[in-house]
Design an enzyme around this catalytic site. Sequence first.
Site, mmCIF file in Angstrom:
data_model
loop_
_atom_site.group_PDB
_atom_site.id
_atom_site.type_symbol
_atom_site.label_atom_id
_atom_site.label_comp_id
_atom_site.label_asym_id
_atom_site.label_seq_id
_atom_site.Cartn_x
_atom_site.Cartn_y
_atom_site.Cartn_z
ATOM 1 N NE ARG A 51 35.607 37.388 55.302
ATOM 2 C CZ ARG A 51 35.336 38.369 54.433
ATOM 3 N NH1 ARG A 51 35.887 38.354 53.221
ATOM 4 N NH2 ARG A 51 34.531 39.353 54.755
ATOM 5 C CE LYS A 150 36.215 42.034 56.755
ATOM 6 N NZ LYS A 150 36.918 42.861 55.768
ATOM 7 C CD GLU A 183 42.916 43.929 50.100
ATOM 8 O OE1 GLU A 183 42.035 43.087 49.901
ATOM 9 O OE2 GLU A 183 43.473 44.087 51.194
#
Length: 287
Positions: A51, A150, A183
């Site tokens: 990721r 991210k 989220e």
Amino acid sequence: MQTFSIDGQICTKSEASISVLDHGLLYGDGVFEGLRFYNQKVFEADSHLERLEASAQAIMLNIPMNKTELNDAIKAAVGESGMQDGYIRLVVTRGEGPLGINPTACSAPRVIIIVDELSMVSAAVREQGAKLIIASTRRLKPDQLDPRIKSLNYLNQVLARLEANAAGADEAILLNDQGRVAEGTADNLFIVKQGELMTPALYEGALNGITRAFVIQCAIELHIPVVEKPLSPFDLYTADECFLTGTGAELIPVREVSGRQIAVVRGATFNQIQAKFNAACNGALDS
């Protein structure tokens, strides 16, 4: 003990420094991963590094260490800490450059590793359940900033967390621009209704969490029906169970959402998944 590594070299806290002209500091230009280790074994390390690479590729940031080198640097930092269980923050910044957002002016990316303890909530909250609010701060739209990246820019989540702090809550839930659940500020969210486990679909603005994926796989193996779908605040208010997941959070049961009590805290579904997660962390399962 707290341990630091810069570009693969273990260093002291005073030595662990980067330039004030680093674009990671000036503009949030960089990516990161949070990892956990149990019994000095990093949990889902490959998934986290994959990721990280994807996030870096998406913003055209070249990580100056390959996956093997990153793994070795992480293991060295964990070993140096002497801790059996702990948290790892792995950061890659764009590097030092002149003022101005142009990334091509930066010299070289920097790799920072911090090993420390991290507790998102107290032991009492883990036992009794977390108190959540639904923040007025909205999650950025995926077509504005893809949640799969991210990045170091967490202002969106920080603003929501400030709302939680002001309300005396343990965490805040961000809705997307359509008013559906995305989220938490630092975690994914699951609910249970009539035996079915549900979580917001990624296209709703949720991060593709590593622990989220692990929980979904646990549910499948436990023969618990699981579905990724749009969820509204109403679904949270009327859930039979609700819990948060994340590398930092691990698994946290929820007792209240914006003043509405969740029917069951630490219900049967949560307990089954929690047991399987704990087994994995203790090395009873491949992780």
